[in-house]
Design a protein around this motif. Sequence first.
Motif, short mmCIF file in Angstrom:
data_model
loop_
_atom_site.label_atom_id
_atom_site.label_comp_id
_atom_site.label_asym_id
_atom_site.label_seq_id
_atom_site.Cartn_x
_atom_site.Cartn_y
_atom_site.Cartn_z
N SER A 46 -4.36 5.54 -4.56
CA SER A 46 -4.63 5.80 -3.14
C SER A 46 -4.34 4.58 -2.29
N THR A 47 -4.78 3.41 -2.77
CA THR A 47 -4.54 2.17 -2.03
C THR A 47 -3.04 1.87 -1.95
N THR A 48 -2.33 2.12 -3.04
CA THR A 48 -0.89 1.90 -3.05
C THR A 48 -0.20 2.82 -2.04
N LEU A 49 -0.63 4.06 -1.97
CA LEU A 49 -0.06 5.00 -1.01
C LEU A 49 -0.31 4.54 0.43
N ILE A 50 -1.50 4.07 0.70
CA ILE A 50 -1.82 3.55 2.03
C ILE A 50 -0.94 2.34 2.36
N LEU A 51 -0.74 1.47 1.37
CA LEU A 51 0.11 0.29 1.58
C LEU A 51 1.55 0.70 1.89
N ILE A 52 2.05 1.72 1.21
CA ILE A 52 3.41 2.20 1.48
C ILE A 52 3.52 2.72 2.91
N ILE A 53 2.51 3.48 3.32
CA ILE A 53 2.51 4.00 4.70
C ILE A 53 2.48 2.85 5.70
N LEU A 54 1.63 1.86 5.44
CA LEU A 54 1.56 0.70 6.34
C LEU A 54 2.87 -0.10 6.35
N ASN A 65 5.08 -10.48 9.31
CA ASN A 65 3.87 -11.02 8.65
C ASN A 65 3.10 -9.91 7.95
N LEU A 66 2.96 -8.76 8.60
CA LEU A 66 2.26 -7.63 8.00
C LEU A 66 3.00 -7.15 6.76
N LEU A 67 4.33 -7.12 6.84
CA LEU A 67 5.14 -6.69 5.69
C LEU A 67 4.97 -7.64 4.51
N SER A 68 4.89 -8.92 4.77
CA SER A 68 4.70 -9.90 3.70
C SER A 68 3.36 -9.69 3.00
N VAL A 69 2.31 -9.52 3.77
CA VAL A 69 0.97 -9.31 3.21
C VAL A 69 0.92 -8.00 2.42
N LEU A 70 1.48 -6.95 3.00
CA LEU A 70 1.47 -5.65 2.33
C LEU A 70 2.28 -5.67 1.04
N SER A 71 3.40 -6.36 1.07
CA SER A 71 4.23 -6.47 -0.14
C SER A 71 3.47 -7.21 -1.24
N PHE A 72 2.81 -8.30 -0.86
CA PHE A 72 2.03 -9.07 -1.84
C PHE A 72 0.91 -8.19 -2.43
N CYS A 73 0.21 -7.46 -1.55
CA CYS A 73 -0.87 -6.57 -2.02
C CYS A 73 -0.31 -5.49 -2.95
N GLY A 74 0.84 -4.96 -2.62
CA GLY A 74 1.47 -3.94 -3.46
C GLY A 74 1.81 -4.47 -4.83
N ILE A 75 2.32 -5.70 -4.88
CA ILE A 75 2.65 -6.33 -6.17
C ILE A 75 1.38 -6.54 -7.00
N VAL A 76 0.31 -7.00 -6.36
CA VAL A 76 -0.96 -7.21 -7.07
C VAL A 76 -1.48 -5.89 -7.63
N LEU A 77 -1.43 -4.84 -6.83
CA LEU A 77 -1.90 -3.53 -7.30
C LEU A 77 -1.04 -2.99 -8.44
N THR A 78 0.25 -3.19 -8.35
CA THR A 78 1.14 -2.76 -9.43
C THR A 78 0.80 -3.51 -10.72
N GLY A 79 0.56 -4.82 -10.61
CA GLY A 79 0.15 -5.61 -11.78
C GLY A 79 -1.18 -5.14 -12.35
N ALA A 80 -2.13 -4.86 -11.46
CA ALA A 80 -3.44 -4.36 -11.91
C ALA A 80 -3.28 -3.02 -12.62
N SER A 81 -2.42 -2.18 -12.09
CA SER A 81 -2.17 -0.87 -12.70
C SER A 81 -1.58 -1.02 -14.10
N LEU A 82 -0.63 -1.93 -14.24
CA LEU A 82 -0.02 -2.17 -15.56
C LEU A 82 -1.03 -2.71 -16.56
N ILE A 83 -1.85 -3.65 -16.12
CA ILE A 83 -2.89 -4.21 -17.00
C ILE A 83 -3.87 -3.12 -17.42
N LEU A 84 -4.26 -2.28 -16.49
CA LEU A 84 -5.17 -1.18 -16.79
C LEU A 84 -4.55 -0.23 -17.82
#
Length: 191
Positions: A46-54, A65-84
């Motif tokens: 859900s959070t990843t979907l919201i980030l894509i929309i943003l 600046n918003l794109l940079s932050v959102l991209s970083f958050c997306g990468i972190v969530l993708t990493g968390a998803s892989l670890i999970l």
Amino acid sequence: MNKKLLATVRFYFAQCVFMNSIHYKAYNRLKGVQERNRNIVLGIASTTLILIILQIIGLEFEYENLLSVLSFCGIVLTGASLILELYNKEDISEIKSQHRNIGEEYKILRDQFISLIEEIMSSISSEEELRMKFKKLQNLYSQIGRYSPTTTGTDYSEAQSGLGLGKNDNEEFTWSNEEIDRFLPVELRIS
């Protein structure tokens, strides 16, 4: 009526009741873990979907600046998803199903031990016949235990609590007549 045979059959009956309870507690524990993992994955998705929309909105209005932050958050969530996914590599559904199936096997065996207790107390069969039936059930009990999935100390404690048994740190796998009688119909109790 052979009192020693009756005592032994009652012991195995109580063991079946307890093992049935342990495996259902393990089933419920794994069901909870599975539900928790499902909610975590849903939250990440859900959070990843919201980030894509943003990010789409950020691209539209050229907010670098918003794109940079959102991209970083997306990468972190993708990493968390892989670890999970790596952490949950083992399929909990299969083990959960095994616990349920073993619990049912113990329940079937428990009912067969009840019938044997009734038969012993009624003295309707010869002692030799009763002993043969007991050996068969005892063998089934051993086979079920041999192929059972592992349970935890928590499952054990919850089974004790669920059956109303006192927690005893020095337990020697013995059952009092009163404890066994609580699991039996009134007509088959000896206390």
